[in-house]
Write a protein that holds these residues in place. Sequence first.
Motif, PDB file in Angstrom:
ATOM      1  N   ALA A 101       0.834  -1.223   0.000  1.00 54.91           N
ATOM      2  CA  ALA A 101       0.000   0.000   0.000  1.00 54.91           C
ATOM      3  C   ALA A 101       0.862   1.264   0.000  1.00 54.91           C
ATOM      4  O   ALA A 101       0.397   2.329  -0.408  1.00 54.91           O
ATOM      5  CB  ALA A 101      -0.936  -0.012   1.191  1.00 54.91           C
ATOM      6  N   ARG A 102       2.103   1.153   0.471  1.00 55.27           N
ATOM      7  CA  ARG A 102       2.943   2.363   0.497  1.00 55.27           C
ATOM      8  C   ARG A 102       3.493   2.713  -0.884  1.00 55.27           C
ATOM      9  O   ARG A 102       3.959   3.811  -1.094  1.00 55.27           O
ATOM     10  CB  ARG A 102       4.092   2.186   1.515  1.00 55.27           C
ATOM     11  N   GLN A 103       3.438   1.755  -1.809  1.00 56.91           N
ATOM     12  CA  GLN A 103       3.858   2.064  -3.190  1.00 56.91           C
ATOM     13  C   GLN A 103       2.577   2.347  -3.981  1.00 56.91           C
ATOM     14  O   GLN A 103       2.141   1.560  -4.811  1.00 56.91           O
ATOM     15  CB  GLN A 103       4.661   0.892  -3.780  1.00 56.91           C
ATOM     16  N   VAL A 135      -5.753   1.614   5.548  1.00 57.76           N
ATOM     17  CA  VAL A 135      -4.840   1.562   4.403  1.00 57.76           C
ATOM     18  C   VAL A 135      -4.000   2.844   4.417  1.00 57.76           C
ATOM     19  O   VAL A 135      -4.455   3.884   4.918  1.00 57.76           O
ATOM     20  CB  VAL A 135      -5.640   1.397   3.086  1.00 57.76           C
ATOM     21  N   HIS A 136      -2.787   2.762   3.920  1.00 59.49           N
ATOM     22  CA  HIS A 136      -1.855   3.888   4.060  1.00 59.49           C
ATOM     23  C   HIS A 136      -2.464   5.206   3.566  1.00 59.49           C
ATOM     24  O   HIS A 136      -2.397   6.217   4.263  1.00 59.49           O
ATOM     25  CB  HIS A 136      -0.558   3.541   3.321  1.00 59.49           C
ATOM     26  N   HIS A 137      -3.061   5.199   2.384  1.00 57.01           N
ATOM     27  CA  HIS A 137      -3.826   6.361   1.900  1.00 57.01           C
ATOM     28  C   HIS A 137      -5.163   5.847   1.388  1.00 57.01           C
ATOM     29  O   HIS A 137      -5.201   4.871   0.628  1.00 57.01           O
ATOM     30  CB  HIS A 137      -3.106   7.069   0.733  1.00 57.01           C
ATOM     31  N   ALA A 174       2.719  10.392  14.158  1.00 53.61           N
ATOM     32  CA  ALA A 174       4.156  10.252  13.896  1.00 53.61           C
ATOM     33  C   ALA A 174       4.637  11.266  12.854  1.00 53.61           C
ATOM     34  O   ALA A 174       5.813  11.603  12.805  1.00 53.61           O
ATOM     35  CB  ALA A 174       4.456   8.834  13.429  1.00 53.61           C
ATOM     36  N   ASP A 175       3.718  11.730  12.016  1.00 54.68           N
ATOM     37  CA  ASP A 175       4.033  12.798  11.053  1.00 54.68           C
ATOM     38  C   ASP A 175       2.726  13.496  10.703  1.00 54.68           C
ATOM     39  O   ASP A 175       1.667  13.120  11.220  1.00 54.68           O
ATOM     40  CB  ASP A 175       4.746  12.241   9.808  1.00 54.68           C
ATOM     41  N   LYS A 176       2.813  14.480   9.829  1.00 55.25           N
ATOM     42  CA  LYS A 176       1.601  15.256   9.514  1.00 55.25           C
ATOM     43  C   LYS A 176       0.488  14.358   8.968  1.00 55.25           C
ATOM     44  O   LYS A 176      -0.695  14.553   9.270  1.00 55.25           O
ATOM     45  CB  LYS A 176       1.949  16.350   8.499  1.00 55.25           C
ATOM     46  N   ASP A 225       0.220   4.418  11.269  1.00 57.59           N
ATOM     47  CA  ASP A 225      -0.528   3.303  10.691  1.00 57.59           C
ATOM     48  C   ASP A 225       0.317   2.034  10.736  1.00 57.59           C
ATOM     49  O   ASP A 225      -0.174   0.949  11.051  1.00 57.59           O
ATOM     50  CB  ASP A 225      -1.013   3.602   9.255  1.00 57.59           C
ATOM     51  N   ILE A 226       1.607   2.184  10.427  1.00 61.30           N
ATOM     52  CA  ILE A 226       2.517   1.029  10.321  1.00 61.30           C
ATOM     53  C   ILE A 226       3.759   1.305  11.175  1.00 61.30           C
ATOM     54  O   ILE A 226       4.280   2.423  11.155  1.00 61.30           O
ATOM     55  CB  ILE A 226       2.983   0.864   8.862  1.00 61.30           C
ATOM     56  N   ILE A 227       4.225   0.306  11.907  1.00 58.89           N
ATOM     57  CA  ILE A 227       5.591   0.399  12.429  1.00 58.89           C
ATOM     58  C   ILE A 227       6.355  -0.727  11.742  1.00 58.89           C
ATOM     59  O   ILE A 227       6.018  -1.900  11.886  1.00 58.89           O
ATOM     60  CB  ILE A 227       5.670   0.260  13.959  1.00 58.89           C
ATOM     61  N   SER A 228       7.359  -0.347  10.974  1.00 58.39           N
ATOM     62  CA  SER A 228       8.088  -1.338  10.183  1.00 58.39           C
ATOM     63  C   SER A 228       9.488  -1.556  10.765  1.00 58.39           C
ATOM     64  O   SER A 228       9.689  -2.434  11.594  1.00 58.39           O
ATOM     65  CB  SER A 228       8.140  -0.872   8.729  1.00 58.39           C
ATOM     66  N   THR A 229      10.454  -0.730  10.392  1.00 57.16           N
ATOM     67  CA  THR A 229      11.795  -0.878  10.976  1.00 57.16           C
ATOM     68  C   THR A 229      11.860  -0.264  12.365  1.00 57.16           C
ATOM     69  O   THR A 229      12.793  -0.516  13.126  1.00 57.16           O
ATOM     70  CB  THR A 229      12.841  -0.145  10.118  1.00 57.16           C
ATOM     71  N   GLY A 230      10.882   0.581  12.678  1.00 52.48           N
ATOM     72  CA  GLY A 230      10.886   1.291  13.962  1.00 52.48           C
ATOM     73  C   GLY A 230      11.645   2.610  13.892  1.00 52.48           C
ATOM     74  O   GLY A 230      11.649   3.375  14.855  1.00 52.48           O
ATOM     75  N   GLY A 231      12.268   2.886  12.756  1.00 53.68           N
ATOM     76  CA  GLY A 231      13.098   4.095  12.622  1.00 53.68           C
ATOM     77  C   GLY A 231      12.338   5.374  12.972  1.00 53.68           C
ATOM     78  O   GLY A 231      12.863   6.226  13.707  1.00 53.68           O
ATOM     79  N   THR A 232      11.118   5.510  12.474  1.00 55.02           N
ATOM     80  CA  THR A 232      10.323   6.728  12.723  1.00 55.02           C
ATOM     81  C   THR A 232      10.068   6.892  14.218  1.00 55.02           C
ATOM     82  O   THR A 232      10.248   7.974  14.780  1.00 55.02           O
ATOM     83  CB  THR A 232       8.958   6.614  11.975  1.00 55.02           C
ATOM     84  N   ILE A 233       9.674   5.806  14.872  1.00 56.74           N
ATOM     85  CA  ILE A 233       9.345   5.872  16.306  1.00 56.74           C
ATOM     86  C   ILE A 233      10.610   6.145  17.126  1.00 56.74           C
ATOM     87  O   ILE A 233      10.606   6.989  18.028  1.00 56.74           O
ATOM     88  CB  ILE A 233       8.694   4.530  16.767  1.00 56.74           C
TER      89      ILE A 233
END
Length: 296
Positions: A101-103, A135-137, A174-176, A225-233
């Motif tokens: 969904a992110r692509q 869904v992401h968007h 986590a972001d706008k 919506d998603i935590i993947s690598t955790g980098g953002t958090i």
Amino acid sequence: MLKICAGIKLIVIAGSASPRLSARVARELECELIKPVVKRFPDGEFYVRIEAELRGEHVVVVQSTCSPQNDNLIELCFLIGAARDLGAKRVTSFVPYLAYARQDKRFKAGEAVSVSTVCKLIEAAGATDFVTIDVHHDEVMRNFSIPAYSLTAMPLLGQHLNKLKLRDPVVLGADKGSIDRAKRVSLEMGAEHDYLEKKRISPRNVVVKPKRLNVLNRDVVIVDDIISTGGTIIEAVRMLKRQKARRIYAACTHPVLVGKALQKIKIAGVKNIISTDTIEHPVSRVSVAPLITDVL
Ligand code: R5P
């Protein structure tokens, strides 16, 4: 919204990526749960068989397309196809986590718009309607020509967080792009909400701060919506600690959590990670099963 037609039996088919969620959905809908036969041939190809009478019935196939995404996607398509071949009148495809969904755009010339093809595959397999969660968007749903819905688990996450009795909590997207998600969570908690903004304060220095609220001595929930690598958090936690936040929680719908992400997030200082069962994981504390009953 979808409707259950009178006289048609509802049957849940459990995809192998979502065994617990499928059982919960069947319980919520008070209907039969069928576990199909899913096997591999020696060369790795899938074999799928549904041993049930489905003629004229309304089937709900529950299958997350989490990792291994491609395997889970092909199993989903085979289950939909088999259900249609057995004469099911309606086949609702409930894909709580939609892979790729992110692509959802062509960010660079020549790139595949992956999620668009994924949606076309599900529809071509024979789904008569489609349901996913956060869904992401939302625009992704426009790839379908069948009825397609993205429901949100944010109120359920908010209700769970509300039970934790946080101190003077603030809910941060986590972001706008996550501000609306943070708002939905905060409404259930009677808390304030905001989002984390990246600000460049010098050519070499970027800070991540809530756009308008102060986190000093407050419990903070970061929502994504998603935590993947955790980098953002992890980046957000580092900054929020400098801003003297009290306890930090992370809440998300989809715990993708690749590799050692969970461990790294905990080491960074997150007290608790709360997510749903769109991907079945030890941090899946909230079930999205009640949402499907709303839409059906
Ligand atoms: C991005 O737009 C998503 O909303 C998430 O913020 C992102 O997927 C999180 O990824 P990671 O955990 O790898 O930072």
